[in-house]
Design an enzyme around this catalytic site. Structure first.
Site, PDB file in Angstrom:
ATOM      1  N   ASN A  95       0.838  -1.213   0.000  1.00  0.00           N
ATOM      2  CA  ASN A  95       0.000   0.000   0.000  1.00  0.00           C
ATOM      3  C   ASN A  95       0.866   1.254   0.000  1.00  0.00           C
ATOM      4  OD1 ASN A  95      -3.054  -0.499   0.190  1.00  0.00           O
ATOM      5  ND2 ASN A  95      -2.162  -2.078   1.513  1.00  0.00           N
ATOM      6  N   ARG A 103       3.804   1.174  25.311  1.00  0.00           N
ATOM      7  CA  ARG A 103       3.366   1.641  23.991  1.00  0.00           C
ATOM      8  C   ARG A 103       3.176   3.162  23.968  1.00  0.00           C
ATOM      9  NH1 ARG A 103      -1.367   0.911  21.426  1.00  0.00           N
ATOM     10  NH2 ARG A 103      -2.270   0.009  23.297  1.00  0.00           N
ATOM     11  N   MET A 147       0.158  -2.696  12.092  1.00  0.00           N
ATOM     12  CA  MET A 147      -0.638  -3.710  12.783  1.00  0.00           C
ATOM     13  C   MET A 147      -0.662  -3.524  14.298  1.00  0.00           C
ATOM     14  SD  MET A 147      -1.828  -5.124  10.184  1.00  0.00           S
ATOM     15  CE  MET A 147      -2.602  -6.677  10.572  1.00  0.00           C
ATOM     16  N   ASN A 207      -6.916   4.580   8.117  1.00  0.00           N
ATOM     17  CA  ASN A 207      -6.424   3.198   8.034  1.00  0.00           C
ATOM     18  C   ASN A 207      -7.098   2.502   6.864  1.00  0.00           C
ATOM     19  OD1 ASN A 207      -5.219   0.692   8.970  1.00  0.00           O
ATOM     20  ND2 ASN A 207      -7.243   0.119   9.767  1.00  0.00           N
ATOM     21  N   HIS A 254      -8.287  -1.321   5.609  1.00  0.00           N
ATOM     22  CA  HIS A 254      -8.541  -2.639   6.187  1.00  0.00           C
ATOM     23  C   HIS A 254      -9.171  -3.519   5.105  1.00  0.00           C
ATOM     24  CE1 HIS A 254      -9.255  -5.510   9.404  1.00  0.00           C
ATOM     25  NE2 HIS A 254     -10.461  -5.703   8.908  1.00  0.00           N
ATOM     26  N   GLY A 285     -10.759   2.297  19.017  1.00  0.00           N
ATOM     27  CA  GLY A 285     -11.114   0.887  18.918  1.00  0.00           C
ATOM     28  C   GLY A 285     -10.331   0.171  17.826  1.00  0.00           C
ATOM     29  N   VAL A 286     -10.688  -1.098  17.625  1.00  0.00           N
ATOM     30  CA  VAL A 286     -10.023  -1.908  16.595  1.00  0.00           C
ATOM     31  C   VAL A 286     -10.825  -1.791  15.304  1.00  0.00           C
ATOM     32  CG1 VAL A 286      -9.318  -4.237  15.938  1.00  0.00           C
ATOM     33  CG2 VAL A 286      -9.152  -3.516  18.326  1.00  0.00           C
ATOM     34  N   HIS A 291      -5.773  -6.653  -2.209  1.00  0.00           N
ATOM     35  CA  HIS A 291      -4.695  -5.664  -2.360  1.00  0.00           C
ATOM     36  C   HIS A 291      -4.920  -4.789  -3.585  1.00  0.00           C
ATOM     37  CE1 HIS A 291      -1.210  -7.322   0.291  1.00  0.00           C
ATOM     38  NE2 HIS A 291      -1.789  -6.290   0.837  1.00  0.00           N
ATOM     39  N   GLU A 328      -7.314  -2.282  -2.551  1.00  0.00           N
ATOM     40  CA  GLU A 328      -6.698  -1.360  -1.586  1.00  0.00           C
ATOM     41  C   GLU A 328      -5.793  -0.343  -2.278  1.00  0.00           C
ATOM     42  OE1 GLU A 328      -6.236  -3.768   2.566  1.00  0.00           O
ATOM     43  OE2 GLU A 328      -4.552  -3.886   1.206  1.00  0.00           O
TER      44      GLU A 328
HETATM   45  C1  GAR Z   1      -3.108  -4.688   4.011  1.00  0.00           C
HETATM   46  O1  GAR Z   1      -3.922  -5.670   3.416  1.00  0.00           O
HETATM   47  C2  GAR Z   1      -3.875  -3.859   5.020  1.00  0.00           C
HETATM   48  O2  GAR Z   1      -5.204  -3.651   4.645  1.00  0.00           O
HETATM   49  C3  GAR Z   1      -3.805  -4.726   6.242  1.00  0.00           C
HETATM   50  O3  GAR Z   1      -2.469  -5.177   6.248  1.00  0.00           O
HETATM   51  C4  GAR Z   1      -2.053  -5.357   4.890  1.00  0.00           C
HETATM   52  C5  GAR Z   1      -0.703  -4.702   4.722  1.00  0.00           C
HETATM   53  O4  GAR Z   1      -0.185  -4.942   3.446  1.00  0.00           O
HETATM   54  N1  GAR Z   1      -4.132  -3.991   7.418  1.00  0.00           N
HETATM   55  C6  GAR Z   1      -4.927  -4.458   8.367  1.00  0.00           C
HETATM   56  O5  GAR Z   1      -5.379  -5.586   8.372  1.00  0.00           O
HETATM   57  C7  GAR Z   1      -5.227  -3.470   9.494  1.00  0.00           C
HETATM   58  N2  GAR Z   1      -6.231  -3.950  10.346  1.00  0.00           N
HETATM   59  P1  GAR Z   1       0.989  -4.062   2.863  1.00  0.00           P
HETATM   60  O6  GAR Z   1       2.062  -3.967   3.968  1.00  0.00           O
HETATM   61  O7  GAR Z   1       1.488  -4.845   1.692  1.00  0.00           O
HETATM   62  O8  GAR Z   1       0.462  -2.722   2.496  1.00  0.00           O
END
Ligand code: GAR
Length: 218
Positions: free
Chosen positions: A22, A72, A97, A114, A116, A150-151, A178, A181
């Site tokens: 991304n 954190r 993450m 974000n 997702h 929240g999550v 992806h 995304e």
């Molecule tokens: C992506 O699919 C993103 O949507 C997900 O992690 C992946 C990272 O891929 N994020 C989550 O699940 C957040 N809750 P990338 O590092 O190749 O962009």
């Protein structure tokens, strides 16, 4: 929400934890366009591919690994200091993450988004791809949303559906999610940069997006 106007800069920072596909889509399609500049990449993990992508693009990068701090909140304070120093005005979580602490979010009000790989509020959390397959859903998708405490629970900016075949394995499905995304996240960032994203006056869960600005922008 502030619009940067035609010639103002819109500096963004991207937070990552892994492969950074991304991040790459952002670098390839919107970095240094529409006044958007990626001013920094912060990773929660050392040695990840996303850091190599930042380096190749000449974008400053830093690692803020929670294990290196007492807690954190301390990590987030240091990361926040760095993001302010480099002038980030929008923080984009692109595969970051970890949850951000309330103090961090308060420093960027409605300025953390974000991506997702599911149609929220269905399938939040760390394993959305596997969870969608295990649940047997026929339609999955991608959500870009504002981040709250929240999550994966903040107000939704953009969503797009992706059909899911029962023949898909998690890798094939992740590849297809992806693709969506990589189009949806840069689009959301452009819309915010163009001042086309705002909250409903009566219901702050509802985000209004004026996509018509994209046809009039270069
Ligand atoms: C992506 O699919 C993103 O949507 C997900 O992690 C992946 C990272 O891929 N994020 C989550 O699940 C957040 N809750 P990338 O590092 O190749 O962009």
């Amino acid at each position: 929400m502030r619009s940067p106007g035609a010639d103002a800069r819109f500096p963004i920072a991207v937070l990552v934890s892994g492969s950074g596909t991304n991040l790459q889509a952002i670098l390839d399609h919107i970095h240094d366009r529409d006044a958007i500049t990626v001013v920094g990449v912060a990773s929660s993990k050392p040695g990840v591919q996303a850091l190599e992508r930042a380096e190749r693009a000449g974008v400053p990068a830093a690692v803020f690994e929670a294990a290196g701090y007492p807690d954190r909140a301390a990590r987030d304070r240091e990361m926040l200091g760095w993001l302010k120093e480099i002038g980030a005005e929008l923080v984009v979580l692109a595969g970051f993450m970890e949850l951000l602490t309330p103090g961090f979010l308060a420093a960027f009000p409605s300025r953390v988004i974000n991506v997702h790989p599911a149609l929220l509020p269905a399938f939040p959390g760390a394993h959305p791809v596997e969870d969608q397959l295990a649940h047997g859903v026929k339609v999955g998708g991608v959500t870009v949303h504002f981040v709250d405490e929240g999550v994966d629970s903040g107000p939704i900016i953009l969503q797009e559906a992706v059909p899911i075949s029962h023949l898909d394995g998690s890798e094939e499905l992740l590849d297809r999610l992806h693709e969506t995304e990589h189009e949806l996240l840069p689009r959301a960032i452009r819309l915010i940069a163009l001042g086309a994203v705002g909250f409903d006056a009566d219901n702050p869960r509802v985000v209004h997006v004026d996509e018509s600005v994209l046809s009039s922008s270069s």
